[in-house]
Motif scaffolding. Structure first.
Motif, mmCIF file in Angstrom:
data_model
loop_
_atom_site.group_PDB
_atom_site.id
_atom_site.type_symbol
_atom_site.label_atom_id
_atom_site.label_comp_id
_atom_site.label_asym_id
_atom_site.label_seq_id
_atom_site.Cartn_x
_atom_site.Cartn_y
_atom_site.Cartn_z
ATOM 1 N N ASP A 49 32.218 30.061 33.962
ATOM 2 C CA ASP A 49 31.606 30.345 35.259
ATOM 3 C C ASP A 49 31.100 29.056 35.897
ATOM 4 O O ASP A 49 31.213 27.962 35.315
ATOM 5 C CB ASP A 49 30.506 31.399 35.136
ATOM 6 C CG ASP A 49 29.316 30.964 34.304
ATOM 7 O OD1 ASP A 49 29.126 29.747 34.053
ATOM 8 O OD2 ASP A 49 28.538 31.852 33.896
ATOM 9 N N GLU A 79 33.658 38.958 40.300
ATOM 10 C CA GLU A 79 34.007 38.019 41.364
ATOM 11 C C GLU A 79 33.195 36.743 41.207
ATOM 12 O O GLU A 79 32.079 36.755 40.689
ATOM 13 C CB GLU A 79 33.714 38.645 42.728
ATOM 14 C CG GLU A 79 34.650 39.765 43.088
ATOM 15 C CD GLU A 79 34.431 40.259 44.506
ATOM 16 O OE1 GLU A 79 33.394 39.957 45.119
ATOM 17 O OE2 GLU A 79 35.326 40.962 45.005
ATOM 18 N N GLY A 80 33.756 35.633 41.681
ATOM 19 C CA GLY A 80 33.033 34.371 41.652
ATOM 20 C C GLY A 80 33.941 33.176 41.486
ATOM 21 O O GLY A 80 35.169 33.290 41.479
ATOM 22 N N HIS A 81 33.315 32.017 41.345
ATOM 23 C CA HIS A 81 34.015 30.742 41.157
ATOM 24 C C HIS A 81 34.027 30.410 39.668
ATOM 25 O O HIS A 81 32.983 30.444 39.017
ATOM 26 C CB HIS A 81 33.319 29.630 41.938
ATOM 27 C CG HIS A 81 33.414 29.821 43.424
ATOM 28 N ND1 HIS A 81 34.346 29.174 44.179
ATOM 29 C CD2 HIS A 81 32.709 30.607 44.275
ATOM 30 C CE1 HIS A 81 34.213 29.536 45.441
ATOM 31 N NE2 HIS A 81 33.219 30.413 45.524
ATOM 32 N N ASP A 104 38.234 37.003 43.992
ATOM 33 C CA ASP A 104 37.717 37.604 45.214
ATOM 34 C C ASP A 104 38.513 38.860 45.515
ATOM 35 O O ASP A 104 39.672 38.793 45.916
ATOM 36 C CB ASP A 104 37.838 36.607 46.378
ATOM 37 C CG ASP A 104 37.232 37.136 47.657
ATOM 38 O OD1 ASP A 104 36.529 38.160 47.632
ATOM 39 O OD2 ASP A 104 37.463 36.492 48.705
#
Length: 105
Positions: A49, A79-81, A104
């Motif tokens: 993450d 969801e996320g980077h 996403d």
């Protein structure tokens, strides 16, 4: 007298992970990951993450040199980077490469 090891006239190939890509980098369902491995190695794929914490270990497998591909499915990941981190080890050396991905939906 020590026994001979290695191959006469050639240097061992340095372990490296080259040309790591994720297509596409923004994932709603899945993405194709590709890279080139320069020497035989055990490869571990880890999803990290934004804080650098391991979210999932995708696999740990022995791979031969050459182009490699696998599918990253984002089904059970929020969801996320993230960073997809590949680590290759062959007993003599270790190589690491990473590529950013965004989940996403």
């Amino acid at each position: 007298m020590r026994p001979a090891t290695g191959v006469i006239g050639t240097a061992p190939v340095a372990l490296a992970i080259k040309s790591l890509t994720a297509t596409p980098r923004t994932i709603s369902d899945a993405t194709q990951i590709s890279y080139t491995l320069t020497a035989s190695a055990t490869v571990t794929a880890t999803l990290r993450d934004a804080g650098g914490h391991d979210v999932a270990t995708l696999f740990t497998q022995q791979h031969e040199p050459g182009k490699q591909t696998f599918k990253l499915t984002a089904k059970n990941v929020p969801e996320g980077h993230f960073q997809l981190v590949l680590t290759a080890a062959n007993g003599r050396s270790t190589a690491t490469a990473s590529v950013p991905v965004v989940i996403d939906r």
